[in-house]
Design an enzyme around this catalytic site. Structure first.
Site, PDB file in Angstrom:
ATOM      1  CB  SER A 193     -12.969   1.071   0.941  1.00 38.70           C
ATOM      2  OG  SER A 193     -12.049   1.416  -0.225  1.00 38.70           O
TER       3      SER A 193
ATOM      4  CD  GLN B 155      -8.210  -0.873  -2.984  1.00 39.30           C
ATOM      5  OE1 GLN B 155      -9.472  -1.134  -3.556  1.00 39.30           O
ATOM      6  NE2 GLN B 155      -7.130  -1.694  -3.072  1.00 39.30           N
TER       7      GLN B 155
ATOM      8  NE  ARG C 199      -7.804 -12.320  -0.922  1.00 34.89           N
ATOM      9  CZ  ARG C 199      -6.776 -11.270  -0.571  1.00 34.89           C
ATOM     10  NH1 ARG C 199      -7.090 -10.193   0.141  1.00 34.89           N
ATOM     11  NH2 ARG C 199      -5.994 -11.175  -1.606  1.00 34.89           N
TER      12      ARG C 199
ATOM     13  NE  ARG D 250     -10.523  -6.513  -6.500  1.00 36.11           N
ATOM     14  CZ  ARG D 250      -9.628  -6.304  -5.543  1.00 36.11           C
ATOM     15  NH1 ARG D 250      -8.171  -6.244  -6.106  1.00 36.11           N
ATOM     16  NH2 ARG D 250      -9.468  -5.663  -4.444  1.00 36.11           N
TER      17      ARG D 250
ATOM     18  CG  ASP E 183      -5.455  -6.667   2.245  1.00 35.57           C
ATOM     19  OD1 ASP E 183      -6.435  -6.883   1.849  1.00 35.57           O
ATOM     20  OD2 ASP E 183      -4.655  -5.650   1.951  1.00 35.57           O
TER      21      ASP E 183
ATOM     22  N   GLY F 176      -5.536  -3.783  -7.503  1.00 36.59           N
ATOM     23  CA  GLY F 176      -6.974  -2.983  -7.338  1.00 36.59           C
ATOM     24  C   GLY F 176      -6.403  -1.674  -6.738  1.00 36.59           C
TER      25      GLY F 176
ATOM     26  CB  SER G 235      -0.978  -0.001   1.065  1.00 42.41           C
ATOM     27  OG  SER G 235      -1.760  -1.103   1.141  1.00 42.41           O
TER      28      SER G 235
ATOM     29  CE  LYS H 230     -10.518  -6.334   0.700  1.00 43.22           C
ATOM     30  NZ  LYS H 230     -10.254  -4.944   0.343  1.00 43.22           N
TER      31      LYS H 230
HETATM   32  C1  S3P Z   1      -5.535  -0.994   0.324  1.00 41.43           C
HETATM   33  C2  S3P Z   1      -6.725  -1.189   0.985  1.00 41.43           C
HETATM   34  C3  S3P Z   1      -7.716  -2.345   1.087  1.00 41.43           C
HETATM   35  C4  S3P Z   1      -6.816  -3.710   0.924  1.00 41.43           C
HETATM   36  C5  S3P Z   1      -5.959  -3.515  -0.288  1.00 41.43           C
HETATM   37  C6  S3P Z   1      -4.991  -2.162  -0.316  1.00 41.43           C
HETATM   38  C7  S3P Z   1      -4.781   0.112   0.084  1.00 41.43           C
HETATM   39  O1  S3P Z   1      -8.559  -2.350   0.096  1.00 41.43           O
HETATM   40  O2  S3P Z   1      -7.520  -4.665   0.790  1.00 41.43           O
HETATM   41  O3  S3P Z   1      -4.854  -4.678  -0.501  1.00 41.43           O
HETATM   42  O4  S3P Z   1      -3.714   0.322  -0.334  1.00 41.43           O
HETATM   43  O5  S3P Z   1      -5.523   1.263   0.186  1.00 41.43           O
HETATM   44  P1  S3P Z   1     -10.247  -1.459   0.672  1.00 41.43           P
HETATM   45  O6  S3P Z   1      -9.682  -0.304   1.273  1.00 41.43           O
HETATM   46  O7  S3P Z   1     -10.843  -1.376  -0.839  1.00 41.43           O
HETATM   47  O8  S3P Z   1     -10.815  -2.560   1.399  1.00 41.43           O
END
Ligand code: S3P
Length: 434
Positions: A168, A170, A347, A123, A316, A95, A23, A343
């Site tokens: 989230s 992300q 999972r 996704r 994760d 993602g 990340s 994911k």
């Molecule tokens: C991540 C946020 C997580 C995680 C992903 C990395 C990030 O996803 O599962 O592997 O780097 O912001 P979500 O925020 O969509 O849950």
């Protein structure tokens, strides 16, 4: 079609340097590229996901020099210095790269296309394109709301107040990156704390923002000052060894300089609640991120009801935690984790199928799983191309009665390219067949 074959038994020993945080590596490239001048990065994860981000910025005119293993100098072009790529930007399996870039690219004067592999192309992307549209972005997806994403440049963005419908990081980060280009203030509220690496790294690059529990606000029109970023070892990669050393009697390992950001340590909290013997030594800082050396000794684990507030903090790590639950005494229950179904694979289903193959009673539910601890047999597992499923079942070999064969493991290289070598060095009897 890489296959892992694990011979049963053994235990884990030694000091195990796991690679850099995925990340944080993505974010380091992105923000360094947008800074005004040269930044350095140390501890970058040279895995396929983060290399996709690196290639995307190179394709948009950013000069990135490798200066050593996991080290680079990035010549930032400023917030308004990116150029259109002549080819679609291929995010592979990542993602994080696709969702964060959707926000960042929505604010550019040029158009972009984001594509990904078969898993990423399944996704959900509306979770970012819809709030970005509220900010004035113009992004088209397939009818199913998936990639390829066509991002139409030249749109004037404006800040919004947005309450995230799911916890989230992300989505939050995608909107913050768009917010750098928006007129006015972008304000995001989250239903539960999620990883805050974007907020911390924006601060490291000197960008003003207000950040309190559950809320973050920033205004567009600022600038990013170049800096030196040191990336902690990835707690999500360390998680396989936390579980492996906990379940294999006689184990004792040390994992140096691992990130222990409070928004990421659900795996430690949950394992400790199950009875694991985990110690955090020499807590210190890597820039704005807290790190420590993690010492793990094997310990008998008990099944628990996993507190829902830990779910986003361990999102994760559930493939590894399900293996811990299978080796624990009694029942483990997980609820509130429906996100696991979207994911790199589903999972919940894929782990339940694999655990059952190994003779464990595992009942998948809409938003979690109920697992009865028991004896693990051997068998053949399909990882569905999901790196974390493959690595979790590799650790199950430590407690299995017969060999475990895990198919479709090539994507381990997305997050942990040297996993098999490090695991073997630690004491896992793992053979990799190309
Ligand atoms: C991540 C946020 C997580 C995680 C992903 C990395 C990030 O996803 O599962 O592997 O780097 O912001 P979500 O925020 O969509 O849950």
């Amino acid at each position: 079609m890489t296959t892992f074959i694990i011979q049963p038994g053994g235990c884990l020993h030694g000091s195990l340097p796991v690679p850099g945080d995925k990340s944080i590596s993505h974010r380091a490239i992105m923000l360094a590229a947008l800074a005004e001048g040269a930044s350095t990065i140390d501890g970058f994860l040279e895995g396929a996901d983060c290399l996709a981000t690196r290639h995307a910025f190179a394709a948009m005119g950013v000069t990135i020099e490798s200066t050593g293993q996991g080290q680079m100098r990035i010549h930032g072009v400023g917030l308004h210095g990116l150029r259109a790529s002549s080819v679609p930007l291929d995010m592979g399996n990542a993602g994080t790269a696709m969702r964060l870039l959707a926000g960042l690219l929505a604010g550019q004067p040029f158009s972009s296309t984001l594509i990904g592999d078969a898993s990423l192309s399944r996704r959900p992307m509306r979770r970012v394109t819809e709030p970005l549209a509220l900010m004035g972005a113009k992004i088209t997806t397939t009818e199913a709301g998936t990639a390829p994403l066509q991002i139409h440049g030249g749109q004037a963005l404006h800040g919004i107040d947005y309450a995230l419908p799911v916890a989230s990081a992300q989505i939050k980060s995608s909107l913050l990156l768009a917010g750098l280009y928006a007129q006015g203030t972008t304000s995001i509220t989250e239903p539960a704390p999620t990883r805050d690496h974007t907020e911390r790294m924006l601060q490291a690059f000197g960008y003003p923002l207000e950040h309190s529990t559950g809320q973050v606000r920033l205004s567009g029109g600022g600038r990013l000052n170049p800096t030196a970023i040191r990336i902690p070892a990835d707690i999500s990669s360390a998680a396989f060894f936390l579980v492996g050393a906990s379940i294999a009697e006689g184990s004792e390992i040390c994992l140096p300089a691992v990130g222990i950001n409070p928004t990421r340590i659900g795996v430690i909290n949950i394992l400790r609640q199950m009875g694991a013997d985990i110690q955090l030594d020499h807590p210190r800082w890597a820039g704005y991120e807290p790190i420590a050396d993690i010492r793990v000794r094997s310990a008998p684990l008990q099944g628990i009801v996993i507190p829902e507030d830990q779910v986003p903090l361990a999102i994760d790590e559930f493939p590894a935690l399900f293996i811990a639950a299978a080796c624990a005494q009694g029942e483990t229950r997980l609820t509130g984790a429906a996100e696991l179904r979207v994911k790199e694979s589903d999972r919940i289903q894929v782990m339940a199928d694999g655990l059952r193959r190994l003779g464990i009673v595992a009942e998948p539910t809409a938003d979690g799983m109920i697992i009865q601890g028991g004896g693990l047999q051997g068998g053949t597992i399909d990882s569905h191309g999901d790196h974390r499923i493959a690595m979790a079942f590799a650790m199950a070999g430590l407690r299995a009665a017969q060999p475990i064969t895990i198919n479709d493991c090539a994507n381990v290289a997305t997050s942990f390219p040297n996993f098999a070598r490090l695991a073997e060095q630690a004491g896992l009897a793992i053979e990799v067949q190309p």
